[in-house]
Motif scaffolding. Structure first.
Motif, PDB file in Angstrom:
ATOM      1  N   MET A   1     -26.914 -16.478  10.108  1.00 31.54           N
ATOM      2  CA  MET A   1     -26.414 -16.342  11.473  1.00 31.54           C
ATOM      3  C   MET A   1     -25.463 -17.501  11.797  1.00 31.54           C
ATOM      4  O   MET A   1     -24.453 -17.295  12.466  1.00 31.54           O
ATOM      5  N   LYS A   2     -25.786 -18.685  11.307  1.00 33.23           N
ATOM      6  CA  LYS A   2     -24.926 -19.837  11.583  1.00 33.23           C
ATOM      7  C   LYS A   2     -23.561 -19.663  10.923  1.00 33.23           C
ATOM      8  O   LYS A   2     -22.531 -19.949  11.525  1.00 33.23           O
ATOM      9  N   ARG A   3     -23.539 -19.149   9.692  1.00 31.10           N
ATOM     10  CA  ARG A   3     -22.261 -18.942   9.013  1.00 31.10           C
ATOM     11  C   ARG A   3     -21.397 -17.953   9.764  1.00 31.10           C
ATOM     12  O   ARG A   3     -20.194 -18.152   9.913  1.00 31.10           O
ATOM     13  N   ASN A   4     -21.974 -16.881  10.265  1.00 32.54           N
ATOM     14  CA  ASN A   4     -21.206 -15.890  11.021  1.00 32.54           C
ATOM     15  C   ASN A   4     -20.689 -16.475  12.329  1.00 32.54           C
ATOM     16  O   ASN A   4     -19.559 -16.214  12.742  1.00 32.54           O
ATOM     17  N   ASP A   6     -20.062 -19.691  12.949  1.00 27.00           N
ATOM     18  CA  ASP A   6     -19.003 -20.638  12.625  1.00 27.00           C
ATOM     19  C   ASP A   6     -17.716 -19.929  12.221  1.00 27.00           C
ATOM     20  O   ASP A   6     -16.608 -20.370  12.564  1.00 27.00           O
ATOM     21  N   LYS A   7     -17.853 -18.822  11.522  1.00 22.89           N
ATOM     22  CA  LYS A   7     -16.675 -18.075  11.098  1.00 22.89           C
ATOM     23  C   LYS A   7     -15.964 -17.464  12.298  1.00 22.89           C
ATOM     24  O   LYS A   7     -14.740 -17.510  12.390  1.00 22.89           O
ATOM     25  N   SER A   8     -16.708 -16.912  13.236  1.00 25.60           N
ATOM     26  CA  SER A   8     -16.081 -16.290  14.406  1.00 25.60           C
ATOM     27  C   SER A   8     -15.495 -17.336  15.350  1.00 25.60           C
ATOM     28  O   SER A   8     -14.544 -17.067  16.069  1.00 25.60           O
TER      29      SER A   8
END
Length: 129
Positions: A1-4, A6-8
């Motif tokens: 969830m953190k990667r998504n 940060d990506k957005s």
């Protein structure tokens, strides 16, 4: 969830260490003020995302998002640009003579000169009146 997340949010990881040269974000006072203060600071302390930087005895402590890492080459390049002022008096001496009388050249007009006449509002001939 953190990667998504940060990506957005287009999050970027910043690697600022003690001894790095950085620029500090400043508030816009008018439309000509820059986003970052052009005079660089040197990082003296890093604690998590809290950074302390100094410049000639002036200390500031901000979040890491307020800083932008700058390479030493860019700082030297910018200082050289300011000192490289050409002497324009030397350039004027090297120009060819543009005086028509000295060169005996006729200046040709690109378009012929027009005779301007006043506006004839009522159909009367202004020149013969």
């Amino acid at each position: 969830m953190k990667r998504n997340a940060d990506k957005s949010a287009n999050a970027k990881e910043v690697d600022i260490k003690v001894g790095d040269t950085v620029l500090v974000r400043q508030t816009k006072k008018n439309k000509w003020s820059t986003r970052f203060d052009p005079k660089p600071y040197c990082v003296t302390r890093v604690k998590g995302t809290m950074i302390t930087a100094t410049r000639s005895g002036h200390y500031i402590t901000r979040n890491i998002s307020f800083f932008k890492k700058v390479l030493q080459q860019e700082i030297q390049h910018n200082s050289e640009d300011a000192s490289d002022e050409e002497d324009y008096s030397k350039l004027d001496n090297n120009l060819p003579d543009t005086n028509i009388e000295e060169n005996n050249e006729l200046a040709e007009r690109r378009y012929p000169a027009r005779d301007t006449r006043p506006i004839n509002r009522y159909g009367q001939n202004i020149y013969n009146a």
